[in-house]
Design a protein around this motif. Sequence first.
Motif, short mmCIF file in Angstrom:
data_model
loop_
_atom_site.label_atom_id
_atom_site.label_comp_id
_atom_site.label_asym_id
_atom_site.label_seq_id
_atom_site.Cartn_x
_atom_site.Cartn_y
_atom_site.Cartn_z
N ARG A 144 0.62 -1.14 0.04
CA ARG A 144 0.03 -0.11 -0.09
C ARG A 144 0.86 1.25 -0.11
NH1 ARG A 144 -5.07 -1.56 4.02
NH2 ARG A 144 -5.48 -3.37 3.08
N LYS A 145 0.32 2.34 -0.60
CA LYS A 145 1.40 3.43 -0.68
C LYS A 145 0.17 4.59 -0.24
CE LYS A 145 4.21 2.05 -4.39
NZ LYS A 145 4.79 2.34 -5.84
N ALA A 146 0.84 5.65 0.35
CA ALA A 146 0.28 6.92 0.71
C ALA A 146 0.85 8.16 0.55
CB ALA A 146 -0.63 6.72 2.11
N SER A 147 0.63 9.11 0.59
CA SER A 147 1.34 10.46 0.64
C SER A 147 1.01 11.19 1.80
CB SER A 147 1.46 11.04 -0.48
OG SER A 147 0.27 11.64 -0.69
N VAL A 148 1.91 12.06 2.53
CA VAL A 148 1.61 12.82 3.56
C VAL A 148 2.21 14.38 3.34
CG1 VAL A 148 1.25 11.07 5.28
CG2 VAL A 148 3.61 12.21 4.94
N THR A 149 1.69 15.42 3.89
CA THR A 149 2.27 16.74 3.41
C THR A 149 3.27 16.95 4.56
OG1 THR A 149 0.63 17.71 4.83
CG2 THR A 149 0.26 17.75 2.26
N SER A 150 4.20 17.86 4.06
CA SER A 150 5.40 18.25 5.12
C SER A 150 5.60 19.53 5.05
CB SER A 150 6.69 17.38 4.75
OG SER A 150 7.33 17.52 3.69
N THR A 151 6.54 20.12 5.93
CA THR A 151 7.12 21.18 5.77
C THR A 151 8.54 21.29 5.59
OG1 THR A 151 7.63 21.10 8.28
CG2 THR A 151 5.57 22.08 7.73
N PHE A 152 9.00 20.30 5.08
CA PHE A 152 10.45 19.93 4.72
C PHE A 152 10.75 20.53 3.43
CE2 PHE A 152 9.44 15.92 7.28
CZ PHE A 152 10.12 16.41 8.26
N SER A 153 12.05 20.99 3.26
CA SER A 153 12.69 21.43 1.83
C SER A 153 12.86 20.24 0.88
CB SER A 153 13.87 22.16 2.19
OG SER A 153 15.04 21.11 2.62
N GLU A 154 13.18 20.46 -0.01
CA GLU A 154 13.35 19.37 -1.00
C GLU A 154 14.54 18.61 -0.75
OE1 GLU A 154 13.60 18.43 -5.87
OE2 GLU A 154 13.27 20.55 -5.24
N GLU A 155 15.54 19.37 -0.30
CA GLU A 155 16.85 18.69 0.06
C GLU A 155 16.48 17.95 1.29
OE1 GLU A 155 16.39 21.96 -0.27
OE2 GLU A 155 17.45 22.07 -2.22
N THR A 156 15.77 18.23 2.36
CA THR A 156 15.47 17.36 3.65
C THR A 156 14.48 16.04 2.93
OG1 THR A 156 15.75 19.29 5.05
CG2 THR A 156 14.43 17.26 5.85
N ALA A 157 13.76 16.25 2.32
CA ALA A 157 12.86 15.24 1.92
C ALA A 157 13.65 14.02 1.07
CB ALA A 157 11.67 15.68 0.82
N LEU A 158 14.75 14.33 0.21
CA LEU A 158 15.76 13.53 -0.38
C LEU A 158 16.23 12.90 0.61
CD1 LEU A 158 16.63 12.67 -3.14
CD2 LEU A 158 18.50 14.56 -3.02
N GLY A 159 16.70 13.34 1.52
CA GLY A 159 17.64 12.76 2.66
C GLY A 159 16.72 11.58 3.46
N LEU A 160 15.54 12.05 3.54
CA LEU A 160 14.65 11.15 4.21
C LEU A 160 14.50 9.78 3.68
CD1 LEU A 160 12.35 13.74 5.74
CD2 LEU A 160 14.04 12.41 7.06
N ILE A 161 14.46 9.77 2.31
CA ILE A 161 14.12 8.34 1.38
C ILE A 161 14.81 7.45 2.31
CG2 ILE A 161 14.51 7.38 -0.67
CD1 ILE A 161 13.94 10.21 -1.84
N GLY A 162 14.10 6.28 2.55
CA GLY A 162 14.66 5.21 3.12
C GLY A 162 14.53 5.28 4.57
N THR A 163 13.90 6.10 4.93
CA THR A 163 13.63 6.13 6.44
C THR A 163 12.48 5.45 6.92
OG1 THR A 163 14.58 8.32 6.99
CG2 THR A 163 13.02 7.83 8.62
N LYS A 164 12.43 4.51 7.88
CA LYS A 164 11.33 4.00 8.52
C LYS A 164 10.72 4.42 9.53
CE LYS A 164 12.79 -0.74 6.91
NZ LYS A 164 11.99 -0.73 5.68
N MET A 165 9.38 4.27 9.36
CA MET A 165 8.48 5.04 10.52
C MET A 165 7.46 3.90 11.18
SD MET A 165 7.86 8.82 9.10
CE MET A 165 6.46 8.28 8.30
N PRO A 166 7.21 4.03 12.65
CA PRO A 166 6.38 3.12 13.02
C PRO A 166 4.72 3.48 12.35
CG PRO A 166 6.97 4.57 14.75
CD PRO A 166 7.74 4.79 13.68
N GLY A 167 4.00 2.76 12.09
CA GLY A 167 2.56 2.85 11.69
C GLY A 167 2.21 1.99 10.75
N ILE A 168 1.08 2.34 10.07
CA ILE A 168 0.68 1.40 8.87
C ILE A 168 0.21 2.49 7.94
CG2 ILE A 168 -0.01 -0.63 10.23
CD1 ILE A 168 -3.03 0.28 10.28
N ILE A 169 -0.35 1.76 6.64
CA ILE A 169 -1.03 2.45 5.78
C ILE A 169 -2.50 1.75 5.49
CG2 ILE A 169 -1.19 3.13 3.43
CD1 ILE A 169 1.81 3.44 3.21
#
Length: 100
Positions: free
Chosen positions: A43-68
Amino acid sequence: MVTIVGYRISKNKSEKEFICLELQGDIEMVQSLETGAFYATARKASVTSTFSEETALGLIGTKMPGIIKRVKSDPYDYMLADGTVIKLAHTYAYQPENAP
C-alpha cells in the motif's frame, strides 16, 4: 512499519509549493479475483510536510512506525495501466502507531 520511498512537489490552491512525502507499507500477498493467482503488492500513501526538497531527499529510506490503512472516500474515477477506467470509493492514508 512504513518507509519513505520518495517525495513530490505539490501546489496548494494559491499556487504555493510544498513537499509531499511518499510512503509505502509492508509487502502484502493479494489474490487476484480474476485468475486466483497471488501477487505481491504494498500500500502507498502520501503526507504533506514542511520539509525542504533537500531534507525530503535525505529522508528517503527512513522507516517510521505505523501502517497505511484503507479508508472510505467519495467515489472517483481511476485509470488502470491498460487505459480502463474504474470507479473507486476508497483511498489509503498513513496511520501512526498508537493513533486513536
